[in-house]
Design an enzyme around this catalytic site. Structure first.
Site, short mmCIF file in Angstrom:
data_model
loop_
_atom_site.label_atom_id
_atom_site.label_comp_id
_atom_site.label_asym_id
_atom_site.label_seq_id
_atom_site.Cartn_x
_atom_site.Cartn_y
_atom_site.Cartn_z
N GLU A 140 12.54 2.64 20.57
CA GLU A 140 11.77 3.89 20.57
C GLU A 140 11.17 4.15 21.95
OE1 GLU A 140 8.95 3.83 17.34
OE2 GLU A 140 10.52 3.64 15.84
N ALA A 148 2.39 8.00 10.80
CA ALA A 148 0.93 7.91 10.86
C ALA A 148 0.32 9.12 11.55
CB ALA A 148 0.54 6.65 11.61
N HIS A 196 8.91 8.81 14.92
CA HIS A 196 7.88 7.87 14.41
C HIS A 196 6.58 8.64 14.10
CE1 HIS A 196 6.63 3.37 14.54
NE2 HIS A 196 5.87 4.02 13.66
N ARG A 205 0.83 -1.22 0.00
CA ARG A 205 0.00 0.00 0.00
C ARG A 205 0.85 1.26 0.00
NH1 ARG A 205 -3.12 -3.42 3.19
NH2 ARG A 205 -1.40 -3.23 4.66
P1 NAD Z 1 1.78 -3.75 2.98
O1 NAD Z 1 1.57 -5.07 3.65
O2 NAD Z 1 0.68 -3.20 2.12
O3 NAD Z 1 3.10 -3.80 2.09
C1 NAD Z 1 4.29 -4.40 2.51
C2 NAD Z 1 4.98 -4.93 1.27
O4 NAD Z 1 6.27 -5.42 1.65
C3 NAD Z 1 4.23 -6.09 0.62
O5 NAD Z 1 4.01 -5.82 -0.76
C4 NAD Z 1 5.15 -7.28 0.80
O6 NAD Z 1 5.09 -8.19 -0.28
C5 NAD Z 1 6.51 -6.57 0.87
N1 NAD Z 1 7.57 -7.37 1.46
C6 NAD Z 1 7.50 -8.29 2.44
N2 NAD Z 1 8.73 -8.81 2.68
C7 NAD Z 1 9.59 -8.17 1.85
C8 NAD Z 1 11.00 -8.25 1.63
N3 NAD Z 1 11.75 -9.10 2.32
N4 NAD Z 1 11.54 -7.43 0.70
C9 NAD Z 1 10.79 -6.57 -0.01
N5 NAD Z 1 9.44 -6.48 0.13
C10 NAD Z 1 8.85 -7.26 1.07
O7 NAD Z 1 2.13 -2.74 4.14
P2 NAD Z 1 2.06 -1.14 4.09
O8 NAD Z 1 0.70 -0.70 4.50
O9 NAD Z 1 2.62 -0.65 2.81
O10 NAD Z 1 3.04 -0.78 5.30
C11 NAD Z 1 4.41 -1.17 5.29
C12 NAD Z 1 5.01 -1.02 6.66
O11 NAD Z 1 5.13 0.37 6.96
C13 NAD Z 1 4.10 -1.54 7.81
O12 NAD Z 1 4.24 -2.91 8.01
C14 NAD Z 1 4.57 -0.74 9.00
O13 NAD Z 1 5.60 -1.46 9.63
C15 NAD Z 1 5.13 0.52 8.37
N6 NAD Z 1 4.36 1.73 8.69
C16 NAD Z 1 4.99 2.72 9.40
C17 NAD Z 1 4.32 3.88 9.69
C18 NAD Z 1 5.01 4.97 10.45
O14 NAD Z 1 4.39 5.60 11.29
N7 NAD Z 1 6.27 5.26 10.15
C19 NAD Z 1 2.99 4.06 9.29
C20 NAD Z 1 2.38 3.05 8.57
C21 NAD Z 1 3.07 1.88 8.28
#
Ligand code: NAD
Length: 324
Positions: A263, A284, A281, A151
């Site tokens: 953190e 979000a 962080h 996403r």
């Molecule tokens: P998502 O599940 O939609 O996408 C994650 C993608 O990573 C998937 O397409 C998956 O196939 C891929 N993936 C898994 N293992 C992998 C690897 N070894 N190498 C490359 N790609 C790989 O998740 P998302 O909604 O895009 O969110 C991603 C991450 O961002 C979340 O899991 C969360 O940890 C983090 N996040 C952080 C914040 C923040 O406040 N900084 C906010 C939202 C999400």
């Protein structure tokens, strides 16, 4: 003893309404104390967390009435999902609610690094006006390497295309004929090839055993000396000692870190490096995302407490007989 325990700061109008309608123990610092958390959960049916509360098997065992662990956010790496599933407890989350905010922050870090924005601001407010010292680079025409094309990765790609960047990506779960690749005219590469090819690398993978230390000394050594690294995923995805060494040696040009292994991290050697931008962080943390996240969390808690399935299940695709 309350029906719903909220162990982190999850506030807003919808939470106020939930607190009106149910018996809610709202304790935003409870995550600091596993023993107090366990005691609070003795009779609770719902636990609402962000990413700080460690919902271990031990905590779950202390919550015999628990029906739902609602994660206000997307990464569920702080929850023992297998233990929750085995106990018939739903783990809900809010996968789409903060994706735009996280993607926008990744773009913000890229721009801030490329144009030295925080350092130049500090320079001006301390009386300086040296434009040459803060000469930057454009993003247009540069290659952006997106690691994890889910996403948030795709939202970043959309925005980076508007900035005129070329997109490459690494994602072992993406098929080479995926429509997402065609949409962004993007190349699917191995992680090693992406690191070699990219001017900016942005990380968007979930934290899993396979992604812990995904970026270590060997990976950093593949990057260009002019490359920038942005991490808005999880701190554990980067080996921080290796990154520190790479930044100090100018093996890469800079890093923007929204997330850290620990953190809050306390004082670390990153604090004094001129080529690093550190955030607490914030991915979000926009008003819009928080409203969506809290609405979704409260909706799913209410549904499960009313004996109905949550909308955003993480661990059960279909509610089944094993649920509490
Ligand atoms: P998502 O599940 O939609 O996408 C994650 C993608 O990573 C998937 O397409 C998956 O196939 C891929 N993936 C898994 N293992 C992998 C690897 N070894 N190498 C490359 N790609 C790989 O998740 P998302 O909604 O895009 O969110 C991603 C991450 O961002 C979340 O899991 C969360 O940890 C983090 N996040 C952080 C914040 C923040 O406040 N900084 C906010 C939202 C999400």
């Amino acid at each position: 003893m309350s029906d719903i325990v909220v162990s982190e700061n999850v506030s807003g109008h919808t939470m106020d309404r939930l607190r009106h309608e149910h018996d809610v123990f709202y304790s935003p610092h409870l995550w600091h104390s596993p023993d107090e958390l366990k005691a609070a959960l003795a009779h609770a049916q719902a636990l609402v967390v962000r990413n700080q509360t460690k919902v271990t098997a031990d905590v779950i065992a202390a919550a015999p009435q628990l029906k739902i662990i609602a994660r206000a956010g997307v990464g569920v790496d702080n929850i023992d999902v297998a233990a929750a599933s085995a106990a018939g407890i739903v783990v809900s989350y809010t996968p789409a609610a903060n994706a735009v905010s996280a993607a926008e922050l990744a773009m913000g870090l890229m721009l801030a690094l490329a144009r030295n924005i925080p350092a130049a601001h500090a320079h001006v407010v301390s009386g300086g006006w040296d434009r040459v010292r803060y000469m930057g680079t454009e993003l247009a025409g540069r290659t952006l390497g997106i690691v994890g094309f889910g996403r948030i990765g795709q939202l970043v790609a959309e925005r980076a295309r508007a900035f005129g960047m070329d997109i490459v990506m690494a994602d072992p779960f993406l098929r080479p004929d995926s429509p997402a690749l065609l949409r962004f005219d993007a190349c699917l590469l191995t992680l090693d090839d992406l690191l070699t090819a990219s001017d900016v690398v942005t990380l968007h993978v979930p934290l899993m055993p396979e992604t812990n230390n995904l970026i270590g000394a060997a990976q950093l050594a593949r990057m260009k000396p002019s490359a920038l690294l942005v991490n808005t995923s999880r701190g554990e995805v980067i080996d921080e000692s290796a990154l520190l060494a790479a930044l100090e040696a100018r093996q890469i040009a800079g890093a923007g870190l929204d997330v850290r292994r620990q953190e809050p991290p306390g004082p670390t050697p990153f604090d004094t490096l001129p080529n690093v931008i550190l955030l607490p962080h914030l991915g979000a943390f926009t008003h819009e995302a928080q409203e969506r996240v809290i609405d979704a969390v409260c909706r799913d808690v209410k549904l499960v407490l009313a004996g109905r399935p949550a909308v955003e299940y993480f661990n059960f695709s279909i509610p089944n007989g094993s649920l509490r």
